[in-house]
Design a protein around this motif. Structure first.
Motif, mmCIF file in Angstrom:
data_model
loop_
_atom_site.group_PDB
_atom_site.id
_atom_site.type_symbol
_atom_site.label_atom_id
_atom_site.label_comp_id
_atom_site.label_asym_id
_atom_site.label_seq_id
_atom_site.Cartn_x
_atom_site.Cartn_y
_atom_site.Cartn_z
ATOM 1 N N ALA A 41 0.815 -1.218 0.000
ATOM 2 C CA ALA A 41 0.000 0.000 0.000
ATOM 3 C C ALA A 41 0.848 1.267 0.000
ATOM 4 O O ALA A 41 0.312 2.374 -0.007
ATOM 5 N N GLN A 42 2.163 1.101 0.048
ATOM 6 C CA GLN A 42 3.106 2.229 0.113
ATOM 7 C C GLN A 42 2.795 3.125 1.315
ATOM 8 O O GLN A 42 2.701 4.343 1.206
ATOM 9 N N MET A 43 2.649 2.471 2.460
ATOM 10 C CA MET A 43 2.371 3.152 3.724
ATOM 11 C C MET A 43 3.393 2.689 4.750
ATOM 12 O O MET A 43 4.032 1.656 4.574
ATOM 13 N N THR A 44 3.498 3.439 5.838
ATOM 14 C CA THR A 44 4.338 2.976 6.934
ATOM 15 C C THR A 44 3.620 1.841 7.657
ATOM 16 O O THR A 44 2.384 1.787 7.667
ATOM 17 N N PRO A 45 4.383 0.922 8.255
ATOM 18 C CA PRO A 45 3.736 -0.134 9.037
ATOM 19 C C PRO A 45 2.865 0.433 10.161
ATOM 20 O O PRO A 45 1.814 -0.142 10.481
ATOM 21 N N GLN A 46 3.267 1.564 10.748
ATOM 22 C CA GLN A 46 2.476 2.160 11.831
ATOM 23 C C GLN A 46 1.111 2.624 11.317
ATOM 24 O O GLN A 46 0.084 2.364 11.956
ATOM 25 N N ALA A 47 1.101 3.299 10.176
ATOM 26 C CA ALA A 47 -0.171 3.781 9.615
ATOM 27 C C ALA A 47 -1.056 2.609 9.207
ATOM 28 O O ALA A 47 -2.266 2.599 9.467
ATOM 29 N N MET A 48 -0.457 1.600 8.587
ATOM 30 C CA MET A 48 -1.230 0.429 8.194
ATOM 31 C C MET A 48 -1.729 -0.308 9.428
ATOM 32 O O MET A 48 -2.864 -0.795 9.453
#
Length: 141
Positions: free
Chosen positions: A60-67
């Motif tokens: 998703a091209q997101m940080t693991p924290q945001a996901m």
């Protein structure tokens, strides 16, 4: 008076994405108003057999924290659960619950509706051409 230029293709693609996403999100909200458009990043990038959080975030091209926050939301809402990864019992896989599978079917139905409307608007040849062009852009950039 300065000449006006047509919008940049990137802006048009982004605007089209937002409008099509709204159609799909509206159907999702009719299924469960607690599901937010941001949750689509999870539904879109999940792997049905399960996926680790880091891989889901990467896709998703997101940080693991945001996901992780989105996954926590959907787990709390009953759409996902975390289970031990059979390949590494210390790791967790994120999988759909029955409710998540039902929501996924609603999402697929909404996507089918969008594609039907696009085919009506563009004709099947136009839709096929758009599909081929977008796949080429994705592959070549």
């Amino acid at each position: 008076m300065a000449a006006t230029h047509p919008p940049h293709i990137v802006a048009l693609l982004y605007e089209a994405h937002l409008r099509l996403q709204d159609v799909v999100a509206e159907r999702g909200r009719s299924f469960d108003a607690r599901v937010r458009p941001a949750h689509s990043a999870v539904f879109f990038h999940m792997e049905h057999e399960g996926i680790r959080l880091g891989r889901l975030a990467e896709k998703a091209q997101m940080t693991p924290q945001a996901m992780g926050e989105l996954v926590d939301d959907l787990e709390e809402l009953g759409y996902l659960r975390r289970v031990p990864d059979p390949a590494d019992r210390r790791a967790k896989l994120i999988v759909f619950t029955e409710q998540g599978d039902a929501a996924l079917r609603v999402g697929y139905s909404a996507i089918d509706e969008v594609e039907r409307r696009l085919a009506e608007m563009l004709g099947q040849d136009g839709l096929d051409h758009l599909n081929a062009t977008l796949m080429r852009v994705i592959a070549d950039f």
